[in-house]
Design a protein around this motif. Structure first.
Motif, PDB file in Angstrom:
ATOM      1  N   GLU A  78       0.785  -1.312  -0.212  1.00 13.77           N
ATOM      2  CA  GLU A  78       0.361   0.002   0.063  1.00 13.77           C
ATOM      3  C   GLU A  78       0.839   0.974  -0.181  1.00 13.77           C
ATOM      4  O   GLU A  78       0.410   2.013  -0.818  1.00 13.77           O
ATOM      5  CB  GLU A  78      -0.966  -0.318   0.899  1.00 13.77           C
ATOM      6  CG  GLU A  78      -1.813   0.776   1.184  1.00 13.77           C
ATOM      7  CD  GLU A  78      -3.231   1.224   2.472  1.00 13.77           C
ATOM      8  OE1 GLU A  78      -4.121   2.343   2.608  1.00 13.77           O
ATOM      9  OE2 GLU A  78      -2.904   0.354   3.287  1.00 13.77           O
ATOM     10  N   HIS A  79       2.099   1.408   0.775  1.00  9.11           N
ATOM     11  CA  HIS A  79       2.679   2.395   0.821  1.00  9.11           C
ATOM     12  C   HIS A  79       3.557   2.162  -0.442  1.00  9.11           C
ATOM     13  O   HIS A  79       5.196   3.306   0.046  1.00  9.11           O
ATOM     14  CB  HIS A  79       3.073   2.220   2.382  1.00  9.11           C
ATOM     15  CG  HIS A  79       2.165   2.685   3.164  1.00  9.11           C
ATOM     16  ND1 HIS A  79       1.526   1.383   4.190  1.00  9.11           N
ATOM     17  CD2 HIS A  79       1.914   3.791   3.665  1.00  9.11           C
ATOM     18  CE1 HIS A  79       0.945   2.067   4.536  1.00  9.11           C
ATOM     19  NE2 HIS A  79       0.712   3.848   4.813  1.00  9.11           N
ATOM     20  N   GLY A  80       4.072   1.544  -1.245  1.00  7.37           N
ATOM     21  CA  GLY A  80       4.739   1.068  -2.243  1.00  7.37           C
ATOM     22  C   GLY A  80       6.338   1.738  -1.978  1.00  7.37           C
ATOM     23  O   GLY A  80       7.150   2.325  -1.884  1.00  7.37           O
ATOM     24  N   ILE A  81       6.316   0.810  -0.447  1.00 14.81           N
ATOM     25  CA  ILE A  81       8.060   0.723  -0.065  1.00 14.81           C
ATOM     26  C   ILE A  81       9.109  -0.372  -0.998  1.00 14.81           C
ATOM     27  O   ILE A  81      10.443   0.805  -1.322  1.00 14.81           O
ATOM     28  CB  ILE A  81       8.370  -0.171   1.170  1.00 14.81           C
ATOM     29  CG1 ILE A  81       7.215   0.309   1.848  1.00 14.81           C
ATOM     30  CG2 ILE A  81       9.438  -0.305   1.412  1.00 14.81           C
ATOM     31  CD1 ILE A  81       7.265   1.363   2.630  1.00 14.81           C
ATOM     32  N   VAL A  82       8.172  -1.106  -1.920  1.00 13.39           N
ATOM     33  CA  VAL A  82       9.291  -1.590  -2.967  1.00 13.39           C
ATOM     34  C   VAL A  82       9.115  -0.902  -4.210  1.00 13.39           C
ATOM     35  O   VAL A  82       8.079  -1.410  -4.847  1.00 13.39           O
ATOM     36  CB  VAL A  82       9.239  -2.742  -3.283  1.00 13.39           C
ATOM     37  CG1 VAL A  82      10.354  -3.937  -4.383  1.00 13.39           C
ATOM     38  CG2 VAL A  82       9.266  -3.562  -1.975  1.00 13.39           C
ATOM     39  N   PRO A  83      10.355   0.005  -5.079  1.00 18.05           N
ATOM     40  CA  PRO A  83       9.936   0.599  -5.981  1.00 18.05           C
ATOM     41  C   PRO A  83       9.930  -0.332  -6.853  1.00 18.05           C
ATOM     42  O   PRO A  83      10.427  -1.566  -7.230  1.00 18.05           O
ATOM     43  CB  PRO A  83      11.950   0.542  -6.264  1.00 18.05           C
ATOM     44  CG  PRO A  83      12.783   1.080  -4.585  1.00 18.05           C
ATOM     45  CD  PRO A  83      11.696  -0.102  -4.619  1.00 18.05           C
ATOM     46  N   GLU A  84       9.026  -0.090  -8.321  1.00 16.62           N
ATOM     47  CA  GLU A  84       8.647  -0.460  -8.930  1.00 16.62           C
ATOM     48  C   GLU A  84       8.088  -1.893  -9.212  1.00 16.62           C
ATOM     49  O   GLU A  84       7.949  -2.989  -9.406  1.00 16.62           O
ATOM     50  CB  GLU A  84      10.592  -0.845 -10.009  1.00 16.62           C
ATOM     51  CG  GLU A  84      10.967   0.456 -10.595  1.00 16.62           C
ATOM     52  CD  GLU A  84       9.536   1.034 -11.629  1.00 16.62           C
ATOM     53  OE1 GLU A  84       9.097   0.969 -12.690  1.00 16.62           O
ATOM     54  OE2 GLU A  84      10.000   2.268 -11.179  1.00 16.62           O
TER      55      GLU A  84
END
Length: 389
Positions: free
Chosen positions: A259-265
């Motif tokens: 949900e928080h987009g921790i992992v890029p791409e």
């Protein structure tokens, strides 16, 4: 209406239903992962993916009905198409956010496509024709024949390298090796190639790789963790997400890191981490199993093909799907450096989904027209028997 129903019945009678079912399962799975992932941003990746899949399925059906032997016979159209696509990148190429290459072009509607994805398909067609030619001339293992195959592969690899898309260059190399191996090229030539690459490592490292490439490789061997703040950050966060999912995951639409987009791409090259966090080990194994079954099914169709060019085409598609799967998952798990390779049928990205579905259509064409070839062979045998009687 009856004619339409009969046509549909005839199509699925000759096509490989299991391969179609596996493909539909894969894209449906990808829709779930992408719809969960896009909570982290405003862009509607799911809409783009659905449009690409719908176009891809229609294109695959059309290609499967068309005779693949005709496509190989008219191989020069594929070569011309590949040259045009490569030329468009040099003339109008752009760099897309999240990439380090200039291998994309913008099309009407505000969409971007990566032409190298379609060049792979063109390469499989032209290389199949090349292998067929050498086989017919009985010079498959002639030194000049093998060198001609190498030059054939080097042309698109060199062009795409100049565009900065070295990840795709690796996939082209693997397609070349697997297709050549399945065509019966003797092992000594692969040994020579391996020795040449080993000797050329210092040259490749110093003259063909930039600092970005070298640092991504060095990050795999970083012992003290300094690379985690830079080139190893994406892989580190990806592994944390997968490990956090445990056996069954946190559930779709419940992954906090997603949900928080921790992992890029995470929508593209690292879509595997979404499956890992939200569906856990079970979800990851299911994803791998689906792609494995697709690859195995493609090989089985190759084995059953009555025509040698059909075997070449299927082996090329197998090489493309299997190599991208292994490299992508290897990247996510930190076994390989990050080189921008999508996970077939799962990664968000219209070009990747479209090209993979078209390649599935090529395999379906081999299956669809294999029945015709078997019937023709049967008629010829019976005709021969009647003549003798």
């Amino acid at each position: 209406m009856k004619k339409i129903c009969y046509s549909v019945y005839q199509y699925f009678k000759q096509a490989d239903i299991i391969l179609w079912l596996l493909t539909i399962i894969a894209v449906t799975y990808s829709f779930l992962l992408i719809s969960s992932m896009q909570r982290s941003g405003e862009y509607n990746y799911l809409r783009t993916q659905i449009i690409a899949v719908l176009i891809g399925v229609m294109a695959a059906i059309i290609i499967s009905v068309a005779d693949y032997k005709y496509l190989i016979q008219k191989w020069y159209f594929a070569a011309i198409m590949a040259a045009i696509l490569a030329g468009l990148v040099f003339a109008f190429g752009i760099q897309v956010s999240g990439t380090d290459d200039t291998a994309w072009i913008t099309i009407p509607g505000g969409f971007t496509i990566q032409p190298s994805e379609f060049i792979k398909i063109c390469f499989i067609i032209t290389f199949s024709k090349h292998l067929l030619f050498l086989n017919e001339k009985n010079i498959t293992n002639n030194i000049w024949g093998v060198l001609s195959l190498g030059m054939h592969a080097l042309i698109p690899m060199a062009i795409i390298h100049m565009q900065g898309d070295d990840g795709t260059v690796v996939i082209f190399a693997l397609i070349f090796i697997i297709m050549s191996f399945t065509a019966g090229i003797q092992l000594r030539y692969f040994a020579f190639l391996g020795a040449a690459l080993l000797i050329g490592v210092p040259i490749i490292w110093n003259f063909f790789m930039n600092d970005e490439h070298r640092n991504r490789i060095l990050a795999l061997f970083d012992i003290d963790g300094n690379a985690l703040t830079n080139y190893g950050w994406q892989q580190y966060q990806g592994k944390v997400s997968i490990a956090g999912g445990g056996l069954s995951g946190s559930g779709l639409y419940n992954g906090q890191r997603v949900e928080h987009g921790i992992v890029p791409e995470q929508e593209n090259d690292f879509i595997f981490t979404v499956a890992g966090e939200e569906l856990g080990f079970i979800g990851c194994i299911l994803l791998i199993l689906i792609l494995l079954l697709i690859a195995v099914k493609v090989l089985l169709i190759a084995k059953k093909s009555c025509e040698i060019q059909g075997k070449y085409v299927c082996c090329g598609v197998f090489a493309m799907i299997s190599s991208q799967t292994i490299v992508n998952i290897g990247m996510v798990l930190g076994l390989f450096p990050v080189i921008g390779i999508t996970l077939p049928l799962f990664s968000a990205g219209g070009t990747s989904a479209l090209s993979t579905l078209i390649s599935i259509g090529l395999v379906q064409s081999v299956q669809y027209h294999n029945t015709d070839d078997m019937n023709t062979a049967f008629i010829r045998r019976n005709s021969h028997i009647r003549t003798r009687l």
